[in-house]
Design a protein around this motif. Structure first.
Motif, PDB file in Angstrom:
ATOM      1  N   ILE A  97       2.274  -0.052   5.379  1.00 30.76           N
ATOM      2  CA  ILE A  97       2.171  -0.652   4.044  1.00 30.76           C
ATOM      3  C   ILE A  97       2.001   0.420   2.976  1.00 30.76           C
ATOM      4  O   ILE A  97       2.680   0.414   1.941  1.00 30.76           O
ATOM      5  CB  ILE A  97       1.005  -1.658   4.019  1.00 30.76           C
ATOM      6  N   PHE A  98       1.101   1.377   3.207  1.00 33.04           N
ATOM      7  CA  PHE A  98       0.871   2.425   2.218  1.00 33.04           C
ATOM      8  C   PHE A  98       2.002   3.448   2.190  1.00 33.04           C
ATOM      9  O   PHE A  98       2.293   4.017   1.129  1.00 33.04           O
ATOM     10  CB  PHE A  98      -0.452   3.132   2.506  1.00 33.04           C
ATOM     11  N   CYS A  99       2.633   3.678   3.323  1.00 33.52           N
ATOM     12  CA  CYS A  99       3.697   4.671   3.381  1.00 33.52           C
ATOM     13  C   CYS A  99       4.928   4.217   2.597  1.00 33.52           C
ATOM     14  O   CYS A  99       5.521   4.997   1.857  1.00 33.52           O
ATOM     15  CB  CYS A  99       4.052   4.963   4.833  1.00 33.52           C
ATOM     16  N   PHE A 100       5.296   2.970   2.751  1.00 30.11           N
ATOM     17  CA  PHE A 100       6.470   2.430   2.064  1.00 30.11           C
ATOM     18  C   PHE A 100       6.110   1.688   0.781  1.00 30.11           C
ATOM     19  O   PHE A 100       6.956   0.962   0.230  1.00 30.11           O
ATOM     20  CB  PHE A 100       7.240   1.496   3.003  1.00 30.11           C
ATOM     21  N   ARG A 101       4.868   1.845   0.329  1.00 25.70           N
ATOM     22  CA  ARG A 101       4.405   1.298  -0.951  1.00 25.70           C
ATOM     23  C   ARG A 101       4.596  -0.210  -1.040  1.00 25.70           C
ATOM     24  O   ARG A 101       4.939  -0.760  -2.094  1.00 25.70           O
ATOM     25  CB  ARG A 101       5.120   1.995  -2.116  1.00 25.70           C
ATOM     26  N   LEU A 102       4.397  -0.872   0.080  1.00 27.38           N
ATOM     27  CA  LEU A 102       4.464  -2.330   0.054  1.00 27.38           C
ATOM     28  C   LEU A 102       3.272  -2.944  -0.659  1.00 27.38           C
ATOM     29  O   LEU A 102       3.329  -4.112  -1.068  1.00 27.38           O
ATOM     30  CB  LEU A 102       4.533  -2.872   1.488  1.00 27.38           C
TER      31      LEU A 102
END
Length: 204
Positions: A97-102
């Motif tokens: 979630i944080f890596c792909f800015r979801l």
């Protein structure tokens, strides 16, 4: 007259060269982030590195428990298996979630608070599971390795919760309010005293 032969353009004439492409300056962004730059920025940050280490250590602890074929106290082993698997899945989901800015698309959820709650609960349950398995293990090398990596993951989650709390403390709303409230009032009192000096007592 000189005004009739002036070469300066009137209002609206400067925009005539852009008549063929009127929407280009407004619809296209001035600067675009390169693909994958946000993911690399998070993975290189302290929280991102801690999250990767948490996922790796909890997954290794889960694998070490899975290869155990015999157990003296299977309840302690099953509890550690459940905790390590749950911690791995939740941490891996937060990493994605944080890596792909979801989290920017689903802004209704407070993801910082979710990450902090996950770190605190993971620390608590890993502490209990590691202590129980360390006391009631059958002496198998896989169980010992699971306990070791479980403690590694525990300290990583503890460090993650510390950095999140430190970040919240730096962005605390009351700290900015306190500094802003003390400064302007002090300046206002000084300005008021300078603009209105004390008048001598007329009754004396």
């Amino acid at each position: 007259m000189a005004s009739g032969t002036s070469s300066e353009p009137h209002f609206g004439e400067a925009q005539t060269p852009l008549a063929d492409r009127p929407y280009q300056p407004t619809t296209e962004p001035a600067v675009r982030d390169p693909p994958g730059s946000s993911s690399k920025a998070y993975l290189r940050s302290i929280n991102g590195l801690l999250k990767i280490a948490q996922v790796v250590t909890s997954f290794i602890a889960f694998i070490c428990v899975e290869v155990v074929d015999r157990c003296r106290n299977c309840k302690a082993l099953y509890f550690f298996e459940f905790v390590s698997c749950s911690v791995f899945l939740i941490s891996f989901s937060l990493l994605i979630i944080f890596c792909f800015r979801l989290n920017k698309r689903f802004s209704a959820i407070n993801w910082k608070l979710t990450d902090e709650i996950n770190a605190l609960l993971a620390t608590l349950f890993l502490l209990i599971a590691c202590i129980v398995l360390a006391v009631k293990n059958s002496g198998n090398s896989a169980e010992i390795a699971a306990v070791v990596f479980g403690f590694f993951a525990l300290f990583l989650f503890l460090g993650s919760s510390f950095f999140v709390l430190l970040e919240w403390k730096q962005r605390a709303p009351w700290s900015s309010r306190s500094t802003s409230s003390s400064g302007p009032n002090h300046n206002y009192s000084r300005t008021r005293s300078d603009s209105h000096p004390e008048q001598p007592n007329q009754n004396v």
